[in-house]
Design an enzyme around this catalytic site. Structure first.
Site, mmCIF file in Angstrom:
data_model
loop_
_atom_site.group_PDB
_atom_site.id
_atom_site.type_symbol
_atom_site.label_atom_id
_atom_site.label_comp_id
_atom_site.label_asym_id
_atom_site.label_seq_id
_atom_site.Cartn_x
_atom_site.Cartn_y
_atom_site.Cartn_z
ATOM 1 N N HIS A 56 -3.885 8.378 5.793
ATOM 2 C CA HIS A 56 -4.957 8.815 6.246
ATOM 3 C C HIS A 56 -5.130 7.840 7.429
ATOM 4 C CE1 HIS A 56 -6.588 5.388 3.821
ATOM 5 N NE2 HIS A 56 -7.660 5.565 4.629
ATOM 6 N N HIS A 58 -7.677 5.921 8.899
ATOM 7 C CA HIS A 58 -8.434 4.726 8.975
ATOM 8 C C HIS A 58 -7.403 3.648 9.604
ATOM 9 C CE1 HIS A 58 -11.953 5.896 5.838
ATOM 10 N NE2 HIS A 58 -11.948 6.279 6.872
ATOM 11 N N ASP A 60 -7.003 0.545 8.859
ATOM 12 C CA ASP A 60 -6.032 -0.590 8.259
ATOM 13 C C ASP A 60 -5.026 0.580 7.687
ATOM 14 O OD1 ASP A 60 -8.508 0.872 6.653
ATOM 15 O OD2 ASP A 60 -7.773 -0.452 4.908
ATOM 16 N N HIS A 61 -4.747 1.869 8.070
ATOM 17 C CA HIS A 61 -3.613 2.441 7.471
ATOM 18 C C HIS A 61 -2.626 2.974 8.593
ATOM 19 C CE1 HIS A 61 -5.317 2.361 3.171
ATOM 20 N NE2 HIS A 61 -6.448 2.242 3.976
ATOM 21 N N HIS A 114 -11.730 10.790 0.118
ATOM 22 C CA HIS A 114 -12.028 9.581 0.949
ATOM 23 C C HIS A 114 -12.051 9.959 2.480
ATOM 24 C CE1 HIS A 114 -11.786 5.240 2.111
ATOM 25 N NE2 HIS A 114 -10.607 5.397 2.874
ATOM 26 N N ASP A 133 -5.926 5.356 -0.196
ATOM 27 C CA ASP A 133 -7.226 4.838 -0.663
ATOM 28 C C ASP A 133 -7.951 5.838 -1.585
ATOM 29 O OD1 ASP A 133 -7.113 2.744 0.859
ATOM 30 O OD2 ASP A 133 -8.641 3.033 2.321
ATOM 31 N N HIS A 171 -4.961 -1.251 -1.513
ATOM 32 C CA HIS A 171 -6.110 -2.449 -1.303
ATOM 33 C C HIS A 171 -5.911 -3.340 -2.878
ATOM 34 C CE1 HIS A 171 -7.884 -1.625 2.161
ATOM 35 N NE2 HIS A 171 -7.774 -0.340 1.945
HETATM 36 FE FE FE Z 1 -8.093 1.261 3.433
HETATM 37 ZN ZN ZN Z 2 -9.492 4.240 4.025
#
Ligand code: FE
Ligand code: ZN
Length: 255
Positions: A56, A58, A60-61, A114, A133, A171
C-alpha cells in the site's frame, strides 16, 4: 525452487523483507520502509534488487521506492486501483493476478480496509503471505480508508489460505496487540500461552513475526468474532460477525 526470505528491522517498528530466488538471482523487496536499511541488507548478501512489491501507499511502505529504483532500476509492482499513490509504479496488478520474481510466483489478493488499495502477496508454493498492514500478529490494521465490512471481507480472504501459511506482517506490534487481545478474550488458553511466549521473545529482542495462519485463527481477536467470550465482552452475543469485528476494532482504537 530456492526461496529465501531475509527479514530485518526498519524505522521504529517496521519489518523489511527481501525475497530471493537463488535459481535466477531475482530479489524482491516487500515494501520499502527504509531505502538505506534495504540497500545494506542487499549488499550484505550480494543480492541485486530486481523488484519492489508494494502492499500500500503509506510512507513506511513505499517511501523508499524512488531511491531504490534510481539505484537498481528495479520494477515496481503495486495495486492498479491505487497506482497514482505508489511512487514509480511500473506494473499494476489486481486480485488474482500472478506476480513473478525470477521463477517464484505470488498471487495478488486485494485486501482493502486499512487503505482502499491495499493488496497482499501470497507465494503458494512456499506457503508464505506478505500481508502488509492488513493482518498483524494478534492484530489488524486501523481502518483509515475502509469500512468494517470491507476489512472483515479482506480478513476472511486471508483466512481461506492454508492453515500452515506463514504470515509476514509489516510491523512488530505483537506485544501491545497481545494486551488488547487478552482484554477481550482472557480465557483463551492458546492466547494466554502465546502472550507469554511473545513476552519471552521480546525480552530477548527477538521478532514475533512471522506467525502462522493457524495460530492467528486460534488467538487473534480480529479473526475470532465467532468467539462466545469476545461476543460477550463486546455485548454483541449472537450478532452478525461483522458487527462483532467492528466493535472489537473500535475498542482497540480506544485501548
Ligand atoms: Fe505501516
Ligand atoms: Zn499502513
Amino acid at each position: 525452487m530456492t526461496f529465501e526470505v531475509h527479514q530485518f528491522s526498519c524505522l521504529s517498528d517496521n519489518y523489511g523483507y527481501l525475497v530471493h530466488d537463488a535459481a535466477t538471482g531475482a530479489t524482491a523487496s516487500i515494501d520499502t520502509p527504509e531505502a538505506d536499511a534495504i540497500n545494506a541488507a542487499l549488499e550484505a548478501r550480494g543480492w541485486r534488487l530486481t523488484h519492489i512489491l508494494n502492499t500500500h501507499h503509506h510512507f513506511d511502505h513505499a517511501g523508499g521506492n524512488e531511491a531504490l529504483k534510481a539505484r537498481w532500476g528495479c520494477t515496481i509492482i503495486g495495486a492498479a486501483n491505487d497506482a497514482q499513490r505508489i511512487p514509480g509504479i511500473d506494473q499494476q496488478v489486481a486480485d488474482g493476478d500472478v506476480v513473478r520474481v525470477g521463477e517464484l510466483q505470488a498471487r495478488v489478493l486485494e485486501v482493502p480496509g486499512h487503505t482502499s488499495g491495499h493488496i497482499a502477496y501470497y507465494f503458494a508454493d512456499q506457503g508464505a503471505a506478505f500481508v502488509g498492514d492488513t493482518l498483524f500478529a494478534l492484530g489488524c490494521g486501523r481502518l483509515f480508508e475502509g469500512s468494517p465490512q470491507q476489512m472483515w471481507t479482506s480478513l476472511q480472504a486471508l483466512m481461506r489460505l492454508p492453515d500452515e501459511t506463514l504470515v509476514y506482517c509489516a510491523h512488530e506490534y505483537t506485544q501491545s496487540n497481545a494486551a488488547f487481545a487478552l482484554s477481550v478474550e482472557p480465557h483463551n488458553d492458546a492466547l494466554v500461552a502465546r502472550a507469554a511466549h511473545i513476552d519471552a521473545l521480546r525480552a530477548q529482542g527477538r521478532p514475533t513475526v512471522p506467525s502462522t495462519l493457524a495460530l492467528e485463527k486460534a488467538t487473534n481477536p480480529f479473526l475470532r468474532p465467532d468467539s462466545v467470550e469476545i461476543q460477550r465482552n463486546t455485548r454483541l452475543e449472537g450478532a452478525p460477525l461483522v458487527e462483532v469485528f467492528a466493535e472489537t476494532r473500535r475498542l482497540k482504537d480506544h485501548f
